[in-house]
Design a protein around this motif. Structure first.
Motif, PDB file in Angstrom:
ATOM      1  N   TYR A  25       5.508 -36.923 -32.792  1.00 26.46           N
ATOM      2  CA  TYR A  25       5.143 -37.628 -34.169  1.00 26.46           C
ATOM      3  C   TYR A  25       5.020 -36.628 -35.196  1.00 26.46           C
ATOM      4  N   GLN A  26       4.355 -35.557 -34.898  1.00 27.58           N
ATOM      5  CA  GLN A  26       4.340 -34.571 -36.025  1.00 27.58           C
ATOM      6  C   GLN A  26       5.689 -33.510 -36.456  1.00 27.58           C
ATOM      7  N   PHE A  27       6.621 -33.770 -35.571  1.00 21.58           N
ATOM      8  CA  PHE A  27       7.944 -32.816 -35.752  1.00 21.58           C
ATOM      9  C   PHE A  27       9.092 -33.548 -36.090  1.00 21.58           C
ATOM     10  N   THR A 127       2.985 -38.053 -23.283  1.00 24.21           N
ATOM     11  CA  THR A 127       2.488 -38.476 -24.375  1.00 24.21           C
ATOM     12  C   THR A 127       1.666 -37.592 -25.376  1.00 24.21           C
ATOM     13  N   HIS A 128       1.685 -37.606 -26.627  1.00 25.69           N
ATOM     14  CA  HIS A 128       1.097 -36.746 -27.455  1.00 25.69           C
ATOM     15  C   HIS A 128       0.532 -37.574 -28.578  1.00 25.69           C
ATOM     16  N   TYR A 129      -0.412 -38.463 -28.167  1.00 23.07           N
ATOM     17  CA  TYR A 129      -1.001 -39.518 -29.443  1.00 23.07           C
ATOM     18  C   TYR A 129      -0.475 -40.912 -29.286  1.00 23.07           C
ATOM     19  N   PHE A 172      -0.870 -36.536 -20.266  1.00 18.79           N
ATOM     20  CA  PHE A 172      -1.228 -36.615 -21.747  1.00 18.79           C
ATOM     21  C   PHE A 172      -1.736 -35.474 -22.546  1.00 18.79           C
ATOM     22  N   ASN A 173      -1.500 -35.428 -23.631  1.00 15.26           N
ATOM     23  CA  ASN A 173      -2.007 -34.522 -24.462  1.00 15.26           C
ATOM     24  C   ASN A 173      -3.623 -35.043 -25.088  1.00 15.26           C
ATOM     25  N   GLU A 174      -4.449 -34.209 -24.629  1.00 16.30           N
ATOM     26  CA  GLU A 174      -5.941 -34.538 -25.197  1.00 16.30           C
ATOM     27  C   GLU A 174      -6.260 -36.097 -25.100  1.00 16.30           C
ATOM     28  N   PRO A 175      -6.311 -36.707 -23.818  1.00 12.70           N
ATOM     29  CA  PRO A 175      -6.824 -38.073 -23.820  1.00 12.70           C
ATOM     30  C   PRO A 175      -8.223 -38.061 -24.361  1.00 12.70           C
ATOM     31  N   MET A 243      -6.333 -30.904 -22.151  1.00 14.76           N
ATOM     32  CA  MET A 243      -7.514 -31.387 -22.704  1.00 14.76           C
ATOM     33  C   MET A 243      -7.664 -30.639 -24.019  1.00 14.76           C
ATOM     34  N   ASN A 244      -8.048 -31.336 -24.744  1.00 18.76           N
ATOM     35  CA  ASN A 244      -8.979 -30.573 -25.929  1.00 18.76           C
ATOM     36  C   ASN A 244     -10.397 -29.816 -25.423  1.00 18.76           C
ATOM     37  N   ALA A 245     -10.317 -28.579 -25.414  1.00 20.28           N
ATOM     38  CA  ALA A 245     -11.428 -28.101 -24.789  1.00 20.28           C
ATOM     39  C   ALA A 245     -12.117 -27.098 -26.056  1.00 20.28           C
ATOM     40  N   ASP A 360     -12.722 -28.524 -41.110  1.00 23.66           N
ATOM     41  CA  ASP A 360     -14.286 -28.414 -40.664  1.00 23.66           C
ATOM     42  C   ASP A 360     -14.829 -28.590 -39.244  1.00 23.66           C
ATOM     43  N   TRP A 361     -13.826 -28.477 -38.517  1.00 25.94           N
ATOM     44  CA  TRP A 361     -14.053 -28.390 -37.039  1.00 25.94           C
ATOM     45  C   TRP A 361     -13.483 -26.961 -36.584  1.00 25.94           C
ATOM     46  N   LEU A 362     -13.056 -26.293 -37.405  1.00 22.85           N
ATOM     47  CA  LEU A 362     -12.503 -24.889 -36.722  1.00 22.85           C
ATOM     48  C   LEU A 362     -13.103 -23.644 -37.300  1.00 22.85           C
ATOM     49  N   THR A 388      -2.186 -24.387 -23.892  1.00 21.80           N
ATOM     50  CA  THR A 388      -1.414 -25.144 -24.399  1.00 21.80           C
ATOM     51  C   THR A 388      -1.206 -25.240 -25.828  1.00 21.80           C
ATOM     52  N   GLU A 389      -2.364 -24.857 -26.661  1.00 21.28           N
ATOM     53  CA  GLU A 389      -2.382 -24.995 -28.148  1.00 21.28           C
ATOM     54  C   GLU A 389      -3.472 -23.670 -28.393  1.00 21.28           C
ATOM     55  N   ASN A 390      -3.208 -23.179 -29.471  1.00 18.38           N
ATOM     56  CA  ASN A 390      -4.165 -22.142 -30.374  1.00 18.38           C
ATOM     57  C   ASN A 390      -3.457 -21.723 -31.440  1.00 18.38           C
ATOM     58  N   PHE A 444       3.224 -32.435 -39.769  1.00 16.78           N
ATOM     59  CA  PHE A 444       2.485 -33.388 -40.063  1.00 16.78           C
ATOM     60  C   PHE A 444       1.000 -33.279 -39.321  1.00 16.78           C
ATOM     61  N   GLU A 445      -0.043 -32.821 -39.988  1.00 14.15           N
ATOM     62  CA  GLU A 445      -1.413 -32.573 -39.274  1.00 14.15           C
ATOM     63  C   GLU A 445      -1.974 -33.934 -39.418  1.00 14.15           C
ATOM     64  N   TRP A 446      -1.715 -35.099 -38.756  1.00 16.32           N
ATOM     65  CA  TRP A 446      -2.543 -36.162 -38.398  1.00 16.32           C
ATOM     66  C   TRP A 446      -3.233 -36.531 -39.725  1.00 16.32           C
ATOM     67  N   LEU A 447      -4.430 -36.655 -39.548  1.00 18.74           N
ATOM     68  CA  LEU A 447      -5.336 -37.432 -40.791  1.00 18.74           C
ATOM     69  C   LEU A 447      -5.049 -36.487 -42.134  1.00 18.74           C
TER      70      LEU A 447
END
Ligand code: PNW
Length: 497
Positions: A25-27, A127-129, A172-175, A243-245, A360-362, A388-390, A444-447
């Motif tokens: 979706y983002q790409f 799936t990625h969301y 799944f990406n970050e269920p 997972m989002n960790a 605000d979360w980073l 898988t992401e950083n 596209f960074e989601w929200l």
């Protein structure tokens, strides 16, 4: 100027995967091209007010059409892998309520073949969301147990068409993010929540995240079961979950705060990993949630245990955690029963855990990378791990100021410090097998829509022109040092024979 210190990259294990990550979706854009159906994110982003800049992923960075050019960018950097996701709605435009879209099948066929042609390994998420909107409309998506069968059906199609060439699958990406943001805070589709958790027209924040998670865990299990019984013998790929960790650091040394940090991990990440690896939910969750937590049948226990070959870790940030079970806390996220009674904060004695960023979360706390990986190694018996992401996101600048975006020393610093911390974990025995920078391109960074840029390449959203940032050149140099080492090793081995 780039300071890609060769000792850092050359110390990673042989055969380590260095890549960049992306998601459909983002790409991709091309949201209606060649028979693609609408996804839940298409529907959500088209509703006014949902996305910061009023944008959507209709075009995104048009990777659907520009993938060949994008592979050239990867070739320039020298990555040996690319992480992307398949759009379920491109393969099955109506979920299971319609035919397989052969144009969609061909697209990923071409993408995979072109990557392999350049020696770049496809690392593929199912799936990625984004999921077909039809599944939401017909039966409420992840809320219904019906989705387990439908996800398995979709997964089987992907294994069947692409499994001869894909060696790493992600279900799944970050269920955990989907369950929390889609069904507790309601800020992601399908935007369900209740009570003090958010302002949604329907939902139940105290129950639905657990139902959804349960269905996702069982969907994962069903897909893995199909893979292992029908395909793994012939295709021999590894299959895992991402997972989002977040690293949760106890705010004090008290046993209460240390237990709270542990509880925070359980309610966030072990929530999925424990059932998939051990066959049961974390004890803290059972104790606190009681009947709010669904349970697994005996049959499941046998089927699911050891239900993955690797853990994918999306790690960016860390927070302090303070206990709210034994002590009283001010209102805030985390303090409710359903969230595990802890307070998550970036502040301790007026000092931040790490430098703040545009998000605000980073918070920049590289130590969190080492601690996270060691924690997973210990809890899950040194199972293979992929980062898988950083990466680092920065605020979009006015068009007149593209240079400041291209000179992204801050991103280089971030990546270097996190890679350094990752290497420490590897030296302590963690079985880490790869690292993916989020992301190859601004996207596209989601929200946040297009207001936040995560790319190693800058994208001009009017012309879609890609321009390397300093970080792309740095990553290239970093990887080339790594490759030289690999060659030197094989040369050494050859000499010894
Ligand atoms: C990830 N957190 O989401 C997603 O997988 C990507 O699609 C996304 O673009 C990227 O990170 C950057 O935001 C996250 O709370 C969700 O720490 C939550 C968090 C971090 C990342």
């Amino acid at each position: 100027i780039l300071g890609a210190n060769s000792s850092l990259s050359s110390s990673f294990p042989t055969n380590f995967l260095f890549g960049t990550a992306s998601s459909s979706y983002q790409f991709e854009g091309a949201y209606l091209t060649h028979g693609k159906g609408l996804s839940n994110w298409d529907t959500f982003s088209h509703k006014p007010g949902n996305i910061a800049d009023g944008s959507n992923g209709d075009i995104a960075v048009d990777h659907y059409h520009m993938y060949l050019e994008d592979i050239e960018l990867m070739e320039y950097i020298g990555v040996n892998t690319f992480r992307f996701s398949i759009s379920w709605a491109r393969i099955l435009p109506k979920g299971i309520f319609g035919d397989v879209n052969m144009a969609g099948i061909r697209h990923y066929d071409n993408l995979i073949n072109s990557l392999l042609g350049k020696g770049i390994e496809p690392f593929v998420s199912l799936t990625h969301y984004d999921i077909p909107q039809e599944l939401e409309d017909k039966y409420g998506g992840w809320l219904s147990s019906q989705v387990q069968k439908d996800f398995a059906y979709y997964a089987n199609i992907c294994f069947k068409y692409y499994g001869d060439r894909v060696k790493h699958w992600v279900t799944f990406n970050e269920p955990n993010v989907v369950a929390i943001r889609g069904y507790r805070s309601g800020i992601y589709p399908p935007a369900r929540c209740s009570g003090s958790f958010g302002n949604c027209s329907s939902g139940d924040s105290e129950r639905e995240p657990f139902i959804v998670a349960h269905n996702m865990i069982l969907s994962h299990a069903a897909a893995v079961d199909i893979y292992r019984t029908k395909y793994q013998g012939k295709q021999n790929a590894s299959i895992g979950i991402v997972m989002n960790a977040v690293w949760y650091e106890p705010i004090s040394n008290s046993s209460e705060d240390r237990l709270a940090a542990q509880r925070a991990q359980s309610f966030y990440m072990n929530w999925f990993l424990d059932p998939i690896i051990f066959g049961k939910y974390p004890q803290e969750m059972k104790d606190i949630l009681g009947s709010l937590l669904p349970h697994f049948s005996k049959d499941y226990f046998k089927k699911l245990k050891n239900g993955l070959d690797f853990i994918g870790v999306n790690h960016y940030t860390s927070f302090y955690v303070k206990d709210c079970l034994h002590s009283t806390c001010e209102q805030g996220p985390g303090i409710s029963k359903t969230e595990g009674y802890y307070l998550r904060t970036a502040l301790k004695n007026n000092a931040l855990i790490g430098e703040s960023t545009a998000l605000d979360w980073l918070y920049i706390y590289p130590e969190g990378m080492e601690k996270m990986v060691i924690y997973l190694k210990n809890r899950y018996n040194n199972i293979p791990i992929f980062i898988t992401e950083n990466g680092l996101g920065v605020m979009n600048q006015p068009d007149s100021n593209v240079d400041s975006c291209l000179n992204d020393d801050k991103r280089i610093e971030y990546m270097k410090s996190y890679l350094d911390a990752l290497l420490s974990a590897i030296r302590k025995g963690a079985d880490v097998r790869g690292y993916f920078a989020w992301s190859l391109l601004d996207n596209f960074e989601w929200l946040s829509g297009y207001t936040i840029r995560f790319g190693l390449y800058h994208v001009d959203y009017l012309t879609l022109k890609r321009t390397p940032k300093t970080s792309a050149k740095w990553y290239k140099q970093f990887i080339s040092n790594f490759t030289r080492f690999e060659d030197a090793t094989s040369y050494h081995m050859l000499m010894k024979q």
